[in-house]
Design a protein around this motif. Sequence first.
Motif, PDB file in Angstrom:
ATOM      1  N   GLU A  76       0.829  -1.210   0.000  1.00  0.00           N
ATOM      2  CA  GLU A  76       0.000   0.000   0.000  1.00  0.00           C
ATOM      3  C   GLU A  76       0.860   1.255   0.000  1.00  0.00           C
ATOM      4  OE1 GLU A  76      -3.655   2.161   2.490  1.00  0.00           O
ATOM      5  OE2 GLU A  76      -2.757   0.308   3.242  1.00  0.00           O
ATOM      6  N   LEU A  77       0.458   2.218  -0.819  1.00  0.00           N
ATOM      7  CA  LEU A  77       1.053   3.552  -0.785  1.00  0.00           C
ATOM      8  C   LEU A  77       0.107   4.427   0.022  1.00  0.00           C
ATOM      9  CD1 LEU A  77       2.217   3.872  -4.500  1.00  0.00           C
ATOM     10  CD2 LEU A  77       3.337   2.750  -2.572  1.00  0.00           C
ATOM     11  N   PHE A  78       0.642   5.055   1.074  1.00  0.00           N
ATOM     12  CA  PHE A  78      -0.205   5.658   2.090  1.00  0.00           C
ATOM     13  C   PHE A  78      -0.326   7.172   1.960  1.00  0.00           C
ATOM     14  CE2 PHE A  78      -1.271   5.981   6.816  1.00  0.00           C
ATOM     15  CZ  PHE A  78      -2.527   5.429   6.644  1.00  0.00           C
ATOM     16  N   THR A  79       0.611   7.814   1.271  1.00  0.00           N
ATOM     17  CA  THR A  79       0.572   9.267   1.129  1.00  0.00           C
ATOM     18  C   THR A  79       0.485   9.650  -0.351  1.00  0.00           C
ATOM     19  OG1 THR A  79       2.966   9.636   0.911  1.00  0.00           O
ATOM     20  CG2 THR A  79       2.073   9.449   3.156  1.00  0.00           C
ATOM     21  N   ARG A  80       0.078  10.879  -0.589  1.00  0.00           N
ATOM     22  CA  ARG A  80      -0.003  11.355  -1.976  1.00  0.00           C
ATOM     23  C   ARG A  80       1.367  11.376  -2.637  1.00  0.00           C
ATOM     24  NH1 ARG A  80      -4.648  15.911  -2.709  1.00  0.00           N
ATOM     25  NH2 ARG A  80      -6.057  15.203  -1.085  1.00  0.00           N
ATOM     26  N   HIS A  81       2.382  11.692  -1.843  1.00  0.00           N
ATOM     27  CA  HIS A  81       3.716  11.807  -2.423  1.00  0.00           C
ATOM     28  C   HIS A  81       4.271  10.444  -2.820  1.00  0.00           C
ATOM     29  CE1 HIS A  81       3.003  15.354   0.185  1.00  0.00           C
ATOM     30  NE2 HIS A  81       3.398  15.966  -0.913  1.00  0.00           N
TER      31      HIS A  81
END
Length: 314
Positions: free
Chosen positions: A279-284
């Motif tokens: 999972e990618l958790f931040t917008r960046h």
Amino acid sequence: MSSTVAETIAKLHEALRSYIEATYHISHPRLVQLRRDLLDLKATISQEPFFESTPRYVKAARYRDIAGLDREIVELLESVSADGAKPKLVYDPPYSHQAQALKSALALGRSMVVMTGTGSGKTESFLLPILGKLAREAARPGSAFGGTPTVRALVLYPMNALVNDQLARIRTLFGDARIAGFFKANAGRPARFARYTSRTLYPGVRTDKKDQTRLKPIGDYYVSKLSDPTAKDLVAALKEKGKWPAKPDLERWYGRHGTRWRNATGAFQRAVMLADDPELFTRHEVHAAPPDVLVTNYSMLGVHADAPVGAPGV
């Protein structure tokens, strides 16, 4: 002894009638009786109960018997659906509409529309074909899957509430160690996903000063529980329900308290995607390496469609 349906309806009717009589008090006995007679008339404040039955959803062939499914897809689905599999993520055999969705998308290469009732497994009807397509690409020799991050599936919902609800299901599927292990064995990395809505931290150009405040809730809520012995059962329950970020080493990803957000070269070293993160958790994180599965809503899609190329902050 349990009340019958008729008795339950009568009690509800009586409770509502009593509330109305107590709230709107009148003292004249004749008016009191006339009002009670009116409230007791059918369809004034209650109706006779109606019952609606729904047909049982029919189970179809087992995954291995669905014509045209690739061997690696069948093996992957069986690994998380076999008796004794813990946790069991899907069921084998699936419902007939789920099997038809798999066959249409993966064997026949067709587009489809699924129309079926509440609780019938509509989510699996599109998530399993997505999983299957990703598994097929990852297992293909010379595929770009392992080295080319890009959005391969876009999951759109009209509201954030639906996105958040389905995120839990996606986490339990793509965040599962067996699913991640399959992709790592075949492509060297897990299949990745991300929620990208107004709730995803955080908009704008990333700076270490902003990180200290905007990413602080992650540390306060999630990371702090990892070192709290009394929160062990809570963390396990959150993970089981898909309410915990699908990052195998969340503490390492977030970084120890007091560690600088940038390293000596000026590059960010905290809250940066790790190799094993599904999972990618931040917008960046999403900007740096687009996930295979992007879950968002129509509003966010419109913002990106209207933004000029290279515009920060979206």
